[in-house]
Write a protein that holds these residues in place. Structure first.
Motif, PDB file in Angstrom:
ATOM      1  N   ALA A 272      12.059 -11.434 -11.033  1.00  0.00           N
ATOM      2  CA  ALA A 272      10.630 -11.118 -10.997  1.00  0.00           C
ATOM      3  C   ALA A 272      10.002 -11.346  -9.629  1.00  0.00           C
ATOM      4  N   PRO A 273      10.235 -12.494  -8.937  1.00  0.00           N
ATOM      5  CA  PRO A 273       9.633 -12.672  -7.621  1.00  0.00           C
ATOM      6  C   PRO A 273      10.112 -11.642  -6.620  1.00  0.00           C
ATOM      7  N   LEU A 274      11.389 -11.243  -6.693  1.00  0.00           N
ATOM      8  CA  LEU A 274      11.908 -10.235  -5.768  1.00  0.00           C
ATOM      9  C   LEU A 274      11.162  -8.932  -5.911  1.00  0.00           C
ATOM     10  N   ALA A 275      10.825  -8.537  -7.148  1.00  0.00           N
ATOM     11  CA  ALA A 275      10.096  -7.296  -7.366  1.00  0.00           C
ATOM     12  C   ALA A 275       8.711  -7.381  -6.746  1.00  0.00           C
ATOM     13  N   SER A 276       8.087  -8.572  -6.809  1.00  0.00           N
ATOM     14  CA  SER A 276       6.756  -8.729  -6.250  1.00  0.00           C
ATOM     15  C   SER A 276       6.772  -8.576  -4.740  1.00  0.00           C
ATOM     16  N   VAL A 277       7.759  -9.150  -4.072  1.00  0.00           N
ATOM     17  CA  VAL A 277       7.857  -9.046  -2.615  1.00  0.00           C
ATOM     18  C   VAL A 277       8.076  -7.607  -2.191  1.00  0.00           C
ATOM     19  N   ALA A 278       8.943  -6.903  -2.888  1.00  0.00           N
ATOM     20  CA  ALA A 278       9.235  -5.515  -2.524  1.00  0.00           C
ATOM     21  C   ALA A 278       8.010  -4.636  -2.695  1.00  0.00           C
ATOM     22  N   ALA A 279       7.225  -4.870  -3.753  1.00  0.00           N
ATOM     23  CA  ALA A 279       6.056  -4.048  -4.006  1.00  0.00           C
ATOM     24  C   ALA A 279       4.977  -4.276  -2.957  1.00  0.00           C
ATOM     25  N   ALA A 280       4.925  -5.497  -2.383  1.00  0.00           N
ATOM     26  CA  ALA A 280       3.895  -5.802  -1.399  1.00  0.00           C
ATOM     27  C   ALA A 280       4.233  -5.242  -0.027  1.00  0.00           C
ATOM     28  N   ASN A 281       5.466  -4.858   0.199  1.00  0.00           N
ATOM     29  CA  ASN A 281       5.897  -4.333   1.489  1.00  0.00           C
ATOM     30  C   ASN A 281       5.579  -2.842   1.571  1.00  0.00           C
ATOM     31  N   VAL A 282       4.308  -2.495   1.876  1.00  0.00           N
ATOM     32  CA  VAL A 282       3.844  -1.111   1.878  1.00  0.00           C
ATOM     33  C   VAL A 282       3.809  -0.569   3.302  1.00  0.00           C
ATOM     34  N   PRO A 283       4.535   0.504   3.624  1.00  0.00           N
ATOM     35  CA  PRO A 283       4.475   1.070   4.975  1.00  0.00           C
ATOM     36  C   PRO A 283       3.180   1.841   5.197  1.00  0.00           C
ATOM     37  N   ILE A 284       2.609   1.767   6.410  1.00  0.00           N
ATOM     38  CA  ILE A 284       1.403   2.501   6.769  1.00  0.00           C
ATOM     39  C   ILE A 284       1.824   3.795   7.454  1.00  0.00           C
ATOM     40  N   THR A 285       1.418   4.917   6.904  1.00  0.00           N
ATOM     41  CA  THR A 285       1.787   6.216   7.455  1.00  0.00           C
ATOM     42  C   THR A 285       0.692   6.733   8.374  1.00  0.00           C
ATOM     43  N   THR A 286       0.996   7.786   9.110  1.00  0.00           N
ATOM     44  CA  THR A 286       0.030   8.388  10.023  1.00  0.00           C
ATOM     45  C   THR A 286       0.042   9.896   9.851  1.00  0.00           C
ATOM     46  N   CYS A 287      -1.106  10.514  10.124  1.00  0.00           N
ATOM     47  CA  CYS A 287      -1.224  11.964  10.023  1.00  0.00           C
ATOM     48  C   CYS A 287      -1.051  12.641  11.382  1.00  0.00           C
ATOM     49  N   ARG A 288      -0.851  11.882  12.424  1.00  0.00           N
ATOM     50  CA  ARG A 288      -0.683  12.467  13.753  1.00  0.00           C
ATOM     51  C   ARG A 288       0.669  13.169  13.853  1.00  0.00           C
ATOM     52  N   SER A 289       0.680  14.342  14.462  1.00  0.00           N
ATOM     53  CA  SER A 289       1.919  15.098  14.594  1.00  0.00           C
ATOM     54  C   SER A 289       1.886  15.931  15.869  1.00  0.00           C
ATOM     55  N   PHE A 290       2.928  16.691  16.091  1.00  0.00           N
ATOM     56  CA  PHE A 290       3.039  17.523  17.285  1.00  0.00           C
ATOM     57  C   PHE A 290       3.503  18.922  16.903  1.00  0.00           C
ATOM     58  N   CYS A 291       3.105  19.898  17.708  1.00  0.00           N
ATOM     59  CA  CYS A 291       3.607  21.261  17.583  1.00  0.00           C
ATOM     60  C   CYS A 291       3.868  21.762  18.985  1.00  0.00           C
ATOM     61  N   GLY A 292       5.119  21.949  19.326  1.00  0.00           N
ATOM     62  CA  GLY A 292       5.453  22.271  20.711  1.00  0.00           C
ATOM     63  C   GLY A 292       5.055  21.090  21.580  1.00  0.00           C
ATOM     64  N   ASN A 293       4.262  21.353  22.618  1.00  0.00           N
ATOM     65  CA  ASN A 293       3.800  20.274  23.489  1.00  0.00           C
ATOM     66  C   ASN A 293       2.347  19.882  23.225  1.00  0.00           C
ATOM     67  N   ILE A 294       1.816  20.274  22.067  1.00  0.00           N
ATOM     68  CA  ILE A 294       0.424  19.992  21.725  1.00  0.00           C
ATOM     69  C   ILE A 294       0.360  18.918  20.636  1.00  0.00           C
ATOM     70  N   THR A 295      -0.445  17.899  20.890  1.00  0.00           N
ATOM     71  CA  THR A 295      -0.658  16.842  19.900  1.00  0.00           C
ATOM     72  C   THR A 295      -1.683  17.300  18.865  1.00  0.00           C
ATOM     73  N   VAL A 296      -1.350  17.129  17.608  1.00  0.00           N
ATOM     74  CA  VAL A 296      -2.270  17.472  16.515  1.00  0.00           C
ATOM     75  C   VAL A 296      -2.726  16.168  15.884  1.00  0.00           C
ATOM     76  N   ASP A 297      -3.974  15.818  16.120  1.00  0.00           N
ATOM     77  CA  ASP A 297      -4.517  14.556  15.638  1.00  0.00           C
ATOM     78  C   ASP A 297      -5.889  14.805  15.022  1.00  0.00           C
TER      79      ASP A 297
END
Length: 322
Positions: free
Chosen positions: A22-47
C-alpha cells in the motif's frame, strides 16, 4: 479451538504483503510528471499562445497552426499560409502566400488569384493583420464591393505607412505597360491600396479582383528603392485579454503550462495529470490528496478481504479439528 499453526503462518504472510504494498502505491501515485505544450516545427518555436497539440495554447488561437513536413502552416477560411517567423516579443507572425503578387512577378487571373485574408468572426478579437500592413488589390472590376457606396466621396484606396499604388505600379513586374490609377470617371483603378481596418476581409474573388499583393513595414522610415524595397508578405498581430496575462504568468510560475478547456474554451493551467483553473500550487494539495485516496482505498479493500479470509479460515480450521 485455535486454528493450526500453518494457517496462522499463511495469514501472517498475507498480512505483511498487504501492509507493504500500500505505501509503495501511494509514493508512485504522487510522482506526477509536469508536461509542457512548447514544441518546434522546423526552426520555429511554437509556444503560448500558439500550440500544435489540442488543449494547449489560448482558445482564441486554437486549430490555427499545423506542422506539415517540417513547414509551419497557418490555416484560415481563406486558405493556408506558410509561417516564416513568429515574433513573441512584438506579438507578430509573418506569413507568405505563394499565389500573392510582389514587385518581381504578377499573379493575376480573371477569377482571382491568391488567398487574400479572411478570419472567422470568433477569432477576430485575437488575430488581425498589423496596422502597418498594406493590401494591394489588383485588377478589380468597377462592380467590386470595394468601390460601392462612394458616389460623392474619394475611393477607399490610400497609402498605408508610406506604401501605396503609385510606387507599386512602378515595379518591374508591370513591364512597360501604362496603368492608370483610376482618375478617369467610371474607371476603377488598376491597383487599390487599403489597410485591413478599412474592409476587415480581403476576399479576392468576392471583391471581384484579379489578384492581390501585401507588404508590411516594421520601421518608421520609408523603404529605399520604392516598392522594390518593401517587405512582401502578411504581417499579423495577436492580442489576448488583459486578464489572461496574470493567469498565464501565475500558471508558469508554479510549473504549469498555459492551455484551455477543449469544450468550454476557458483558460486552464495544465499541471501534469490534472488541470487547474488558477495555478498548479492551488491544485497540488487536492491532486495529491486525490492521488493518495486511491491507494488508501485499495489498502482498505485488501484489509476487508483479509478480515473475511481470516474469519473463513478460522471457521473451517475449527471445524476440521472437531
Amino acid at each position: 479451538m485455535a486454528p493450526p499453526r500453518r494457517y496462522l503462518a499463511a495469514l501472517l504472510a498475507l498480512l505483511c504483503a498487504c501492509t507493504t504494498t500500500a505505501p509503495l502505491a501511494s509514493v508512485a501515485a504522487a510522482n506526477v510528471p509536469i508536461t509542457t505544450c512548447r514544441s518546434f516545427c522546423g526552426n520555429i518555436t511554437v509556444d503560448y499562445p500558439f500550440a500544435l497539440h489540442p488543449g494547449c495554447g489560448h482558445a482564441g488561437l486554437r486549430d490555427l497552426l499545423f506542422c506539415i513536413n517540417g513547414a509551419l502552416m497557418l490555416h484560415l477560411p481563406s486558405g493556408s499560409y506558410r509561417v516564416l517567423d513568429v515574433d513573441y516579443a512584438y506579438r507578430g507572425l509573418t506569413l507568405h502566400d505563394p499565389a500573392m503578387s510582389d514587385c518581381r512577378a504578377l499573379d493575376l487571373t480573371p477569377a482571382g488569384r491568391g488567398n487574400g485574408f479572411v478570419l472567422e468572426p470568433w477569432r477576430e478579437p485575437y488575430l488581425s493583420p498589423d496596422p502597418d500592413n498594406v493590401f494591394l488589390l489588383l485588377g478589380c472590376r468597377a462592380t467590386s464591393p470595394l468601390f460601392q457606396g462612394f458616389p460623392d466621396r474619394h475611393l477607399p484606396c490610400r497609402n498605408v505607412s508610406g506604401m501605396g499604388c503609385s510606387d507599386y505600379l512602378g515595379c518591374a513586374a508591370w513591364g512597360d505597360a501604362a496603368y492608370g490609377t483610376g482618375t478617369a470617371v467610371g474607371q476603377p483603378p488598376e491597383c487599390c491600396a487599403v489597410p485591413w481596418a478599412a474592409i476587415r476581409a480581403v476576399n479576392v474573388s468576392r471583391l471581384e479582383c484579379e489578384g492581390y499583393s501585401s507588404a508590411y513595414s516594421l520601421a518608421p522610415v520609408r523603404a529605399e528603392g520604392g516598392a522594390a524595397g518593401w517587405a512582401y508578405g502578411i504581417r499579423v498581430s495577436w492580442t489576448l485579454p488583459e486578464s489572461n496575462r496574470g493567469f498565464c504568468g501565475a500558471c508558469r510560475a508554479t510549473g504549469g503550462a498555459c492551455g484551455h478547456d477543449m469544450e468550454s474554451h476557458a483558460d486552464l493551467c495544465l499541471c501534469g495529470d490534472w488541470n487547474s483553473t488558477s495555478n498548479c500550487d492551488s491544485s497540488a494539495d487536492a491532486a495529491r490528496s486525490d492521488a493518495a485516496d486511491t491507494p488508501r482505498a485499495v489498502a482498505a479493500l485488501r484489509w476487508a478481504i483479509l478480515a473475511s479470509g481470516l474469519t473463513s479460515l478460522w471457521y473451517y480450521a475449527s471445524r476440521s479439528n472437531l
